[in-house]
Design a protein around this motif. Structure first.
Motif, PDB file in Angstrom:
ATOM      1  N   ARG A  55       0.743  -1.030   0.001  1.00 40.07           N
ATOM      2  CA  ARG A  55       0.165  -0.217  -0.137  1.00 40.07           C
ATOM      3  C   ARG A  55       0.862   1.273  -0.041  1.00 40.07           C
ATOM      4  O   ARG A  55       0.534   2.258  -0.550  1.00 40.07           O
ATOM      5  N   LEU A  65      -4.500   2.290  -3.359  1.00 35.45           N
ATOM      6  CA  LEU A  65      -4.973   1.005  -3.600  1.00 35.45           C
ATOM      7  C   LEU A  65      -6.050   0.993  -2.651  1.00 35.45           C
ATOM      8  O   LEU A  65      -6.269   1.552  -1.450  1.00 35.45           O
ATOM      9  N   GLN A  69      -7.780  -4.177  -3.577  1.00 32.19           N
ATOM     10  CA  GLN A  69      -6.630  -4.308  -4.457  1.00 32.19           C
ATOM     11  C   GLN A  69      -5.410  -4.631  -3.644  1.00 32.19           C
ATOM     12  O   GLN A  69      -4.684  -5.419  -4.169  1.00 32.19           O
ATOM     13  N   ARG A  73      -3.204  -7.656  -4.264  1.00 33.20           N
ATOM     14  CA  ARG A  73      -1.501  -7.720  -4.464  1.00 33.20           C
ATOM     15  C   ARG A  73      -0.883  -8.439  -3.550  1.00 33.20           C
ATOM     16  O   ARG A  73       0.167  -9.168  -4.073  1.00 33.20           O
TER      17      ARG A  73
END
Length: 226
Positions: A55, A65, A69, A73
């Protein structure tokens, strides 16, 4: 200085050589969705919990993000890293296994603390055959906040029955390792030079010692007791 009852040791760059794969993969999964990750930003987040690092590194590149997300990731990071580790397994840094044995033989309990998630860490410990070489294992996804917060050290104390942070030696190869040790009030705050940070970077942080590696910790304790 009070003799330590617990040595809380970082993993990648401190007790194991993972060939730099964790930071290669971390950079890749961020650069999939954000501009290039700057080397100094990556350095700043070495040793931190990896979802937090994803992040923060994306934000440093101008991309905010969402929680979903970040989770996606992070799952990608874990999958890619597991594949890289399967192809090129991490190995103990020179002298570390002898140092762990010597510490425990002298009555010092040993905990590994890491920004890795539990699944990655369990796999590493099994590959290294270290289950019987340590007294506790604490992962970044098991505490409210990873380094530089002190909570992994506190959890290691809890799991080993150590009450006084002055009896804790915390060692790591990054600035955030030393910051976490300071926030925890550890009596021994040791930087090691087996990672990517140089002596100047570690000595810029609050510390009690900077040494060449974990292999020297038993010697450091003997000298302190003399």
């Amino acid at each position: 200085m009070t003799r330590p009852a617990l040595a809380a040791l970082d993993m990648a760059g401190t007790t194991i050589d993972d060939h730099g794969l964790v930071y290669d993969v971390l950079r890749e999964v961020v650069e999939d969705v954000a501009p290039s990750v700057r080397a100094d930003d990556l350095q700043r987040h070495m040793g931190t919990e990896k979802a937090h690092a994803i992040r923060a590194l994306a934000a440093a590149g101008g991309v905010e993000l969402t929680d979903e997300q970040v989770a996606e990731r992070f799952d990608t990071f874990r999958s890619r890293l597991a594949g890289r580790y399967a192809d090129r397994p991490p190995v103990p840094l020179p002298g570390v296994e002898d140092a762990l044995a010597a510490l425990r033989a002298s009555g010092v309990r040993v905990a590994l603390t890491t920004g890795f998630s539990r699944d990655i860490t369990n796999s590493l410990v099994e590959q290294l055959n270290w289950r019987d070489s340590i007294d506790a294992l604490v992962c970044g996804d098991e505490v409210a906040q990873g380094r530089p917060a002190p909570y992994m050290i506190f959890r290691a104390m809890e799991r080993t029955g150590v009450l006084d942070p002055h009896e804790v030696l915390a060692a790591g190869d990054t600035a955030v390792d030393l910051q976490a040790a300071t926030h925890a009030g550890c009596g021994w705050r040791v930087g090691v030079l087996t990672g990517k940070a140089d002596r100047a970077a570690l000595e810029a942080q609050p510390h009690t010692h900077v040494v060449e590696g974990v292999r020297l910790l038993p010697q450091l304790l003997r000298l302190a007791a003399a």
